[in-house]
Design a protein around this motif. Sequence first.
Motif, PDB file in Angstrom:
ATOM      1  N   VAL A 361     -21.667 -52.776  36.918  1.00  0.00           N
ATOM      2  CA  VAL A 361     -20.248 -52.518  36.673  1.00  0.00           C
ATOM      3  C   VAL A 361     -19.401 -53.029  37.838  1.00  0.00           C
ATOM      4  CG1 VAL A 361     -18.524 -50.678  36.453  1.00  0.00           C
ATOM      5  CG2 VAL A 361     -20.635 -50.579  35.122  1.00  0.00           C
ATOM      6  N   ILE A 362     -19.847 -52.792  39.053  1.00  0.00           N
ATOM      7  CA  ILE A 362     -19.098 -53.269  40.227  1.00  0.00           C
ATOM      8  C   ILE A 362     -19.025 -54.793  40.228  1.00  0.00           C
ATOM      9  CG2 ILE A 362     -19.138 -53.417  42.752  1.00  0.00           C
ATOM     10  CD1 ILE A 362     -20.362 -50.594  42.761  1.00  0.00           C
ATOM     11  N   ASP A 363     -20.141 -55.455  39.981  1.00  0.00           N
ATOM     12  CA  ASP A 363     -20.154 -56.919  39.960  1.00  0.00           C
ATOM     13  C   ASP A 363     -19.223 -57.479  38.889  1.00  0.00           C
ATOM     14  OD1 ASP A 363     -21.990 -56.949  42.011  1.00  0.00           O
ATOM     15  OD2 ASP A 363     -23.735 -57.283  40.717  1.00  0.00           O
ATOM     16  N   ALA A 364     -19.181 -56.828  37.721  1.00  0.00           N
ATOM     17  CA  ALA A 364     -18.385 -57.340  36.610  1.00  0.00           C
ATOM     18  C   ALA A 364     -16.909 -57.017  36.729  1.00  0.00           C
ATOM     19  CB  ALA A 364     -18.930 -56.789  35.287  1.00  0.00           C
ATOM     20  N   ASN A 365     -16.575 -55.838  37.304  1.00  0.00           N
ATOM     21  CA  ASN A 365     -15.188 -55.363  37.287  1.00  0.00           C
ATOM     22  C   ASN A 365     -14.475 -55.469  38.632  1.00  0.00           C
ATOM     23  OD1 ASN A 365     -14.762 -53.775  34.462  1.00  0.00           O
ATOM     24  ND2 ASN A 365     -16.873 -53.571  35.150  1.00  0.00           N
ATOM     25  N   LYS A 366     -15.207 -55.593  39.731  1.00  0.00           N
ATOM     26  CA  LYS A 366     -14.630 -55.738  41.067  1.00  0.00           C
ATOM     27  C   LYS A 366     -13.605 -54.640  41.369  1.00  0.00           C
ATOM     28  CE  LYS A 366     -15.174 -60.739  40.727  1.00  0.00           C
ATOM     29  NZ  LYS A 366     -15.741 -60.669  39.352  1.00  0.00           N
ATOM     30  N   PRO A 367     -14.006 -53.378  41.299  1.00  0.00           N
ATOM     31  CA  PRO A 367     -13.057 -52.286  41.559  1.00  0.00           C
ATOM     32  C   PRO A 367     -12.681 -52.198  43.030  1.00  0.00           C
ATOM     33  CG  PRO A 367     -15.271 -51.417  41.356  1.00  0.00           C
ATOM     34  CD  PRO A 367     -15.367 -52.875  41.018  1.00  0.00           C
ATOM     35  N   ALA A 368     -11.528 -51.577  43.296  1.00  0.00           N
ATOM     36  CA  ALA A 368     -11.114 -51.334  44.677  1.00  0.00           C
ATOM     37  C   ALA A 368     -11.924 -50.207  45.295  1.00  0.00           C
ATOM     38  CB  ALA A 368      -9.625 -51.011  44.724  1.00  0.00           C
ATOM     39  N   ARG A 369     -12.237 -49.179  44.511  1.00  0.00           N
ATOM     40  CA  ARG A 369     -13.034 -48.060  44.986  1.00  0.00           C
ATOM     41  C   ARG A 369     -13.875 -47.517  43.839  1.00  0.00           C
ATOM     42  NH1 ARG A 369     -11.649 -49.653  49.120  1.00  0.00           N
ATOM     43  NH2 ARG A 369     -10.724 -48.586  50.930  1.00  0.00           N
ATOM     44  N   VAL A 370     -15.041 -46.985  44.209  1.00  0.00           N
ATOM     45  CA  VAL A 370     -15.896 -46.264  43.272  1.00  0.00           C
ATOM     46  C   VAL A 370     -16.253 -44.938  43.922  1.00  0.00           C
ATOM     47  CG1 VAL A 370     -18.083 -46.215  42.026  1.00  0.00           C
ATOM     48  CG2 VAL A 370     -16.873 -48.385  42.319  1.00  0.00           C
ATOM     49  N   PHE A 371     -15.929 -43.839  43.260  1.00  0.00           N
ATOM     50  CA  PHE A 371     -16.237 -42.508  43.776  1.00  0.00           C
ATOM     51  C   PHE A 371     -17.405 -41.930  42.983  1.00  0.00           C
ATOM     52  CE2 PHE A 371     -11.691 -43.103  44.746  1.00  0.00           C
ATOM     53  CZ  PHE A 371     -11.736 -42.919  46.126  1.00  0.00           C
ATOM     54  N   VAL A 372     -18.446 -41.500  43.694  1.00  0.00           N
ATOM     55  CA  VAL A 372     -19.674 -41.021  43.066  1.00  0.00           C
ATOM     56  C   VAL A 372     -19.909 -39.572  43.479  1.00  0.00           C
ATOM     57  CG1 VAL A 372     -22.163 -41.348  42.839  1.00  0.00           C
ATOM     58  CG2 VAL A 372     -20.666 -43.338  43.124  1.00  0.00           C
ATOM     59  N   ASP A 373     -20.156 -38.718  42.499  1.00  0.00           N
ATOM     60  CA  ASP A 373     -20.555 -37.338  42.794  1.00  0.00           C
ATOM     61  C   ASP A 373     -21.982 -37.363  43.325  1.00  0.00           C
ATOM     62  OD1 ASP A 373     -21.096 -34.611  42.838  1.00  0.00           O
ATOM     63  OD2 ASP A 373     -21.537 -34.541  40.687  1.00  0.00           O
ATOM     64  N   VAL A 374     -22.159 -36.894  44.582  1.00  0.00           N
ATOM     65  CA  VAL A 374     -23.476 -36.966  45.214  1.00  0.00           C
ATOM     66  C   VAL A 374     -24.221 -35.644  45.157  1.00  0.00           C
ATOM     67  CG1 VAL A 374     -22.823 -38.866  46.723  1.00  0.00           C
ATOM     68  CG2 VAL A 374     -22.481 -36.507  47.500  1.00  0.00           C
ATOM     69  N   GLY A 375     -23.748 -34.702  44.347  1.00  0.00           N
ATOM     70  CA  GLY A 375     -24.522 -33.492  44.126  1.00  0.00           C
ATOM     71  C   GLY A 375     -25.723 -33.816  43.258  1.00  0.00           C
ATOM     72  N   GLY A 376     -26.892 -33.278  43.566  1.00  0.00           N
ATOM     73  CA  GLY A 376     -28.078 -33.506  42.755  1.00  0.00           C
ATOM     74  C   GLY A 376     -28.523 -34.952  42.800  1.00  0.00           C
ATOM     75  N   VAL A 377     -28.762 -35.541  41.615  1.00  0.00           N
ATOM     76  CA  VAL A 377     -29.299 -36.890  41.520  1.00  0.00           C
ATOM     77  C   VAL A 377     -28.326 -37.935  42.039  1.00  0.00           C
ATOM     78  CG1 VAL A 377     -28.454 -37.372  39.193  1.00  0.00           C
ATOM     79  CG2 VAL A 377     -30.578 -38.437  39.973  1.00  0.00           C
ATOM     80  N   GLY A 378     -27.036 -37.613  42.125  1.00  0.00           N
ATOM     81  CA  GLY A 378     -26.041 -38.573  42.603  1.00  0.00           C
ATOM     82  C   GLY A 378     -26.285 -39.038  44.018  1.00  0.00           C
ATOM     83  N   ALA A 379     -26.912 -38.206  44.848  1.00  0.00           N
ATOM     84  CA  ALA A 379     -27.193 -38.597  46.223  1.00  0.00           C
ATOM     85  C   ALA A 379     -28.136 -39.797  46.254  1.00  0.00           C
ATOM     86  CB  ALA A 379     -27.789 -37.424  46.994  1.00  0.00           C
ATOM     87  N   GLY A 380     -29.139 -39.799  45.400  1.00  0.00           N
ATOM     88  CA  GLY A 380     -30.055 -40.921  45.335  1.00  0.00           C
ATOM     89  C   GLY A 380     -29.384 -42.196  44.859  1.00  0.00           C
ATOM     90  N   VAL A 381     -28.489 -42.057  43.885  1.00  0.00           N
ATOM     91  CA  VAL A 381     -27.739 -43.217  43.384  1.00  0.00           C
ATOM     92  C   VAL A 381     -26.888 -43.806  44.508  1.00  0.00           C
ATOM     93  CG1 VAL A 381     -25.959 -43.971  41.766  1.00  0.00           C
ATOM     94  CG2 VAL A 381     -27.723 -42.356  41.021  1.00  0.00           C
ATOM     95  N   TYR A 382     -26.195 -42.948  45.215  1.00  0.00           N
ATOM     96  CA  TYR A 382     -25.329 -43.399  46.313  1.00  0.00           C
ATOM     97  C   TYR A 382     -26.136 -44.094  47.411  1.00  0.00           C
ATOM     98  CZ  TYR A 382     -22.212 -43.054  50.356  1.00  0.00           C
ATOM     99  OH  TYR A 382     -21.461 -43.321  51.474  1.00  0.00           O
ATOM    100  N   ASP A 383     -27.270 -43.496  47.800  1.00  0.00           N
ATOM    101  CA  ASP A 383     -28.090 -44.091  48.859  1.00  0.00           C
ATOM    102  C   ASP A 383     -28.592 -45.470  48.449  1.00  0.00           C
ATOM    103  OD1 ASP A 383     -27.737 -41.877  50.444  1.00  0.00           O
ATOM    104  OD2 ASP A 383     -29.678 -40.943  49.908  1.00  0.00           O
TER     105      ASP A 383
END
Length: 514
Positions: A361-383
């Motif tokens: 999604v980032i590669d296709a849309n080139k957003p200015a910011r992406v905010f990710v909930d890092v509670g639970g499984v989100g921490a692994g996604v963020y890392d």
Amino acid sequence: MSKIETAAQICRNGGRPEIDYVVFAAQYLRIRTKSGKIEPFVFNRAQRYIHEKLEAQSADSGKVRALILKGRQQGCSTYIAGRFYHRSSRNRGQRVFILTHEEQATQNLFEIVTRFHDHCGIKPSTGAANARELTFDRLDSGYRVGTAGTRGIGRSSTVQLFHGSEVSFWPFAETHLAGILQAVPDQADTESILESTASGIGNVFHKMWREAEAGTSGYIAIFVPWYWQEEYRRPVSDDFELDADEHEYAALYGLGREQMAWRRQKIAELRDPILFKQEYPANAAEAFQMSGHDSFIPPALIARARKASCPVSGPLIIGFDPAWTGGDRHAMAWREGRRVTKIECRTGLDTMQAAGWLKQVIDANKPARVFVDVGGVGAGVYDRIREWGEPYSRIVVAVNFGAAPLEPPPLDERGQPSGGPLNRRAEIWMKSKEWLEDPAGAQVPDRDSLQADACGPSYRYDSHTRLALEKKEDMRRRNVPSPDEWDAVALTFAEPVRPAAFARRIEYPSLGVV
């Protein structure tokens, strides 16, 4: 010999006439209208819409699995009764079972079927015909009906066509569905259609509806608004005036004065505007509202934003709420200024797959910011995202819903926190609500599931008058799903994103863009 005459001859001989249900209904089926007249069965708008949806699913998957949410007396049960009579009276080995919530409703539905049969000019040979059964002996097809109440009803049968009526009001609903739905083989040309008006949240029909909306079951969700009925109108005098709330409601759904006069009269009869929404909903989300549930985001705000039209402006900000594997939803929201342009949900992704989706999604849309909930499984996604380096490590920002608010709360005279949000989740939900309330307007996708999520959590204030949103585990105890879609939208308000970040070109080496 005409096509209709040929169909009649084939049917009498026990074969299958090739005749469309719409044509068959108008030519051979008769209904008792609300005025008491016996007339040909010509579909109304709601029935046409249901027919289109079911036929599309049948063409796509070879079978029908559908939930229909509607208001009172919109002809849904009549449509299904005719659909199944059309199938069972023309085909061999088609067993139909109808289960309703009460005995009177069972009798009423079976009367519709027997009226079809009595007036049909090409009816098949009839075997048993009584208050509970109608069989077509040469075709080995036919009907049985039952009333919810006996726990084991329908369990021992094998049926090709099942109609569950007013499922929200069934006693022992989960037990009935566990048995009856297993009686419908998972094969081509079988159909299972469950229809109901709403009866609050947490019951089995509500849970199945949310799963169908989310695309996590084999069922499709079909909603029919009350104002499609031509008869839901009342003559008005020249001095008939709408109040401010009625003006807004009429504008949202494009309703005329006669429709609003009918609505006003019906609310007066029911003595409760919330009950009107349940019995005569304008959208699926409001149908499931409960008068005792005080949602943090009022439904009217979302309903208005669903119908608004705002230009795209400002930086693209994406909110991503990852979930555990299984049936939970990974939700992603795209927002540009005053408009949420897109919501997308996926299920069954592990941590690496979720991270891969976000990278695409980032590669296709080139957003200015992406905010990710890092509670639970989100921490692994963020890392994992940060391991890919620039630009991902720069534009992807971690948000911990349970952390302290980004903006410090005001202090009282004793230096204690007073007012404001309790945590980050409450903070960003507050900002999303303020965005909806802004006079400049806001636009969100016209999705019932989004409104249900936005209006799902309740709220309270703690001893320091800080806003606390209802916890997800408390929502689950009320049998309300996690509000994943609006969590993703709210994440786009996690931090201010300056226009400079929008104007600045971002390097994407993996795409060769500099």
